[in-house]
Design a protein around this motif. Sequence first.
Motif, PDB file in Angstrom:
ATOM      1  N   ALA A  45       0.834  -1.205   0.000  1.00 47.80           N
ATOM      2  CA  ALA A  45       0.000   0.000   0.000  1.00 47.80           C
ATOM      3  C   ALA A  45       0.873   1.261   0.000  1.00 47.80           C
ATOM      4  O   ALA A  45       0.616   2.207  -0.755  1.00 47.80           O
ATOM      5  CB  ALA A  45      -0.931   0.006   1.200  1.00 47.80           C
ATOM      6  N   ALA A  46       1.894   1.265   0.848  1.00 45.30           N
ATOM      7  CA  ALA A  46       2.791   2.425   0.905  1.00 45.30           C
ATOM      8  C   ALA A  46       3.559   2.579  -0.402  1.00 45.30           C
ATOM      9  O   ALA A  46       3.772   3.700  -0.884  1.00 45.30           O
ATOM     10  CB  ALA A  46       3.765   2.287   2.070  1.00 45.30           C
ATOM     11  N   ALA A  47       3.963   1.460  -0.989  1.00 42.44           N
ATOM     12  CA  ALA A  47       4.698   1.511  -2.252  1.00 42.44           C
ATOM     13  C   ALA A  47       3.808   2.059  -3.369  1.00 42.44           C
ATOM     14  O   ALA A  47       4.259   2.861  -4.196  1.00 42.44           O
ATOM     15  CB  ALA A  47       5.209   0.120  -2.622  1.00 42.44           C
ATOM     16  N   THR A  48       2.552   1.662  -3.373  1.00 41.05           N
ATOM     17  CA  THR A  48       1.621   2.155  -4.386  1.00 41.05           C
ATOM     18  C   THR A  48       1.400   3.652  -4.234  1.00 41.05           C
ATOM     19  O   THR A  48       1.391   4.398  -5.229  1.00 41.05           O
ATOM     20  CB  THR A  48       0.278   1.410  -4.287  1.00 41.05           C
ATOM     21  N   ASP A  49       1.232   4.096  -2.991  1.00 37.81           N
ATOM     22  CA  ASP A  49       1.062   5.537  -2.748  1.00 37.81           C
ATOM     23  C   ASP A  49       2.303   6.323  -3.157  1.00 37.81           C
ATOM     24  O   ASP A  49       2.205   7.398  -3.758  1.00 37.81           O
ATOM     25  CB  ASP A  49       0.746   5.797  -1.275  1.00 37.81           C
ATOM     26  N   ALA A  50       3.469   5.779  -2.835  1.00 38.78           N
ATOM     27  CA  ALA A  50       4.720   6.448  -3.193  1.00 38.78           C
ATOM     28  C   ALA A  50       4.890   6.505  -4.711  1.00 38.78           C
ATOM     29  O   ALA A  50       5.370   7.509  -5.248  1.00 38.78           O
ATOM     30  CB  ALA A  50       5.901   5.730  -2.547  1.00 38.78           C
ATOM     31  N   LEU A  51       4.465   5.449  -5.391  1.00 34.25           N
ATOM     32  CA  LEU A  51       4.555   5.449  -6.855  1.00 34.25           C
ATOM     33  C   LEU A  51       3.623   6.485  -7.456  1.00 34.25           C
ATOM     34  O   LEU A  51       3.974   7.165  -8.414  1.00 34.25           O
ATOM     35  CB  LEU A  51       4.235   4.063  -7.411  1.00 34.25           C
ATOM     36  N   ARG A  52       2.430   6.625  -6.877  1.00 37.34           N
ATOM     37  CA  ARG A  52       1.491   7.648  -7.355  1.00 37.34           C
ATOM     38  C   ARG A  52       2.075   9.049  -7.187  1.00 37.34           C
ATOM     39  O   ARG A  52       1.799   9.938  -7.986  1.00 37.34           O
ATOM     40  CB  ARG A  52       0.165   7.551  -6.606  1.00 37.34           C
ATOM     41  N   ALA A  53       2.855   9.250  -6.136  1.00 37.59           N
ATOM     42  CA  ALA A  53       3.492  10.548  -5.918  1.00 37.59           C
ATOM     43  C   ALA A  53       4.688  10.733  -6.844  1.00 37.59           C
ATOM     44  O   ALA A  53       4.986  11.853  -7.275  1.00 37.59           O
ATOM     45  CB  ALA A  53       3.936  10.676  -4.463  1.00 37.59           C
ATOM     46  N   ALA A  54       5.380   9.645  -7.174  1.00 35.79           N
ATOM     47  CA  ALA A  54       6.586   9.731  -8.001  1.00 35.79           C
ATOM     48  C   ALA A  54       6.266   9.920  -9.478  1.00 35.79           C
ATOM     49  O   ALA A  54       7.035  10.557 -10.205  1.00 35.79           O
ATOM     50  CB  ALA A  54       7.435   8.483  -7.822  1.00 35.79           C
ATOM     51  N   GLN A  55       5.137   9.393  -9.916  1.00 35.61           N
ATOM     52  CA  GLN A  55       4.824   9.445 -11.344  1.00 35.61           C
ATOM     53  C   GLN A  55       4.749  10.871 -11.895  1.00 35.61           C
ATOM     54  O   GLN A  55       5.364  11.160 -12.925  1.00 35.61           O
ATOM     55  CB  GLN A  55       3.527   8.692 -11.620  1.00 35.61           C
ATOM     56  N   PRO A  56       4.038  11.800 -11.240  1.00 34.58           N
ATOM     57  CA  PRO A  56       4.025  13.162 -11.776  1.00 34.58           C
ATOM     58  C   PRO A  56       5.402  13.829 -11.759  1.00 34.58           C
ATOM     59  O   PRO A  56       5.707  14.653 -12.637  1.00 34.58           O
ATOM     60  CB  PRO A  56       3.060  13.920 -10.865  1.00 34.58           C
ATOM     61  N   GLU A  57       6.229  13.475 -10.782  1.00 33.09           N
ATOM     62  CA  GLU A  57       7.581  14.040 -10.727  1.00 33.09           C
ATOM     63  C   GLU A  57       8.400  13.576 -11.926  1.00 33.09           C
ATOM     64  O   GLU A  57       9.134  14.358 -12.532  1.00 33.09           O
ATOM     65  CB  GLU A  57       8.283  13.652  -9.430  1.00 33.09           C
ATOM     66  N   LEU A  58       8.283  12.286 -12.256  1.00 33.77           N
ATOM     67  CA  LEU A  58       8.994  11.772 -13.426  1.00 33.77           C
ATOM     68  C   LEU A  58       8.484  12.441 -14.700  1.00 33.77           C
ATOM     69  O   LEU A  58       9.270  12.837 -15.563  1.00 33.77           O
ATOM     70  CB  LEU A  58       8.830  10.257 -13.516  1.00 33.77           C
ATOM     71  N   ASP A  59       7.165  12.588 -14.801  1.00 35.64           N
ATOM     72  CA  ASP A  59       6.585  13.238 -15.979  1.00 35.64           C
ATOM     73  C   ASP A  59       7.042  14.692 -16.085  1.00 35.64           C
ATOM     74  O   ASP A  59       7.302  15.196 -17.180  1.00 35.64           O
ATOM     75  CB  ASP A  59       5.056  13.171 -15.930  1.00 35.64           C
ATOM     76  N   ARG A  60       7.126  15.365 -14.947  1.00 36.83           N
ATOM     77  CA  ARG A  60       7.580  16.755 -14.945  1.00 36.83           C
ATOM     78  C   ARG A  60       9.045  16.837 -15.384  1.00 36.83           C
ATOM     79  O   ARG A  60       9.440  17.761 -16.089  1.00 36.83           O
ATOM     80  CB  ARG A  60       7.401  17.354 -13.552  1.00 36.83           C
ATOM     81  N   GLY A  61       9.847  15.869 -14.954  1.00 39.44           N
ATOM     82  CA  GLY A  61      11.243  15.831 -15.376  1.00 39.44           C
ATOM     83  C   GLY A  61      11.375  15.663 -16.879  1.00 39.44           C
ATOM     84  O   GLY A  61      12.235  16.273 -17.512  1.00 39.44           O
TER      85      GLY A  61
END
Length: 86
Positions: A45-61
């Motif tokens: 669950a924590a990994a899924t939440d962290a991935l949801r937070a990381a995805q927009p950061e990667l897209d922004r990069g």
Amino acid sequence: MANTPQARKRIRRNERRADINGNRISRIRTFVKRVESAIEGGDKAAATDALRAAQPELDRGVAKGVLHRNAASRKLSRLTKRISAL
């Protein structure tokens, strides 16, 4: 050394951009590390939440040009695969 005013200005601008881009890359790495630490901890669950937070950061990069789009896609794919394997 730069001889023209334009060349001096480009040097100043390049230094500023290098700082900004370095901060962006560091921020992306931090978000990815959060996902990886959650995966290592075995908390899906924590990994899924962290991935949801990381995805927009990667897209922004990718949008800002500090990360190649295939590299970002590959990172997301591999992290998603690791999370689904938990």
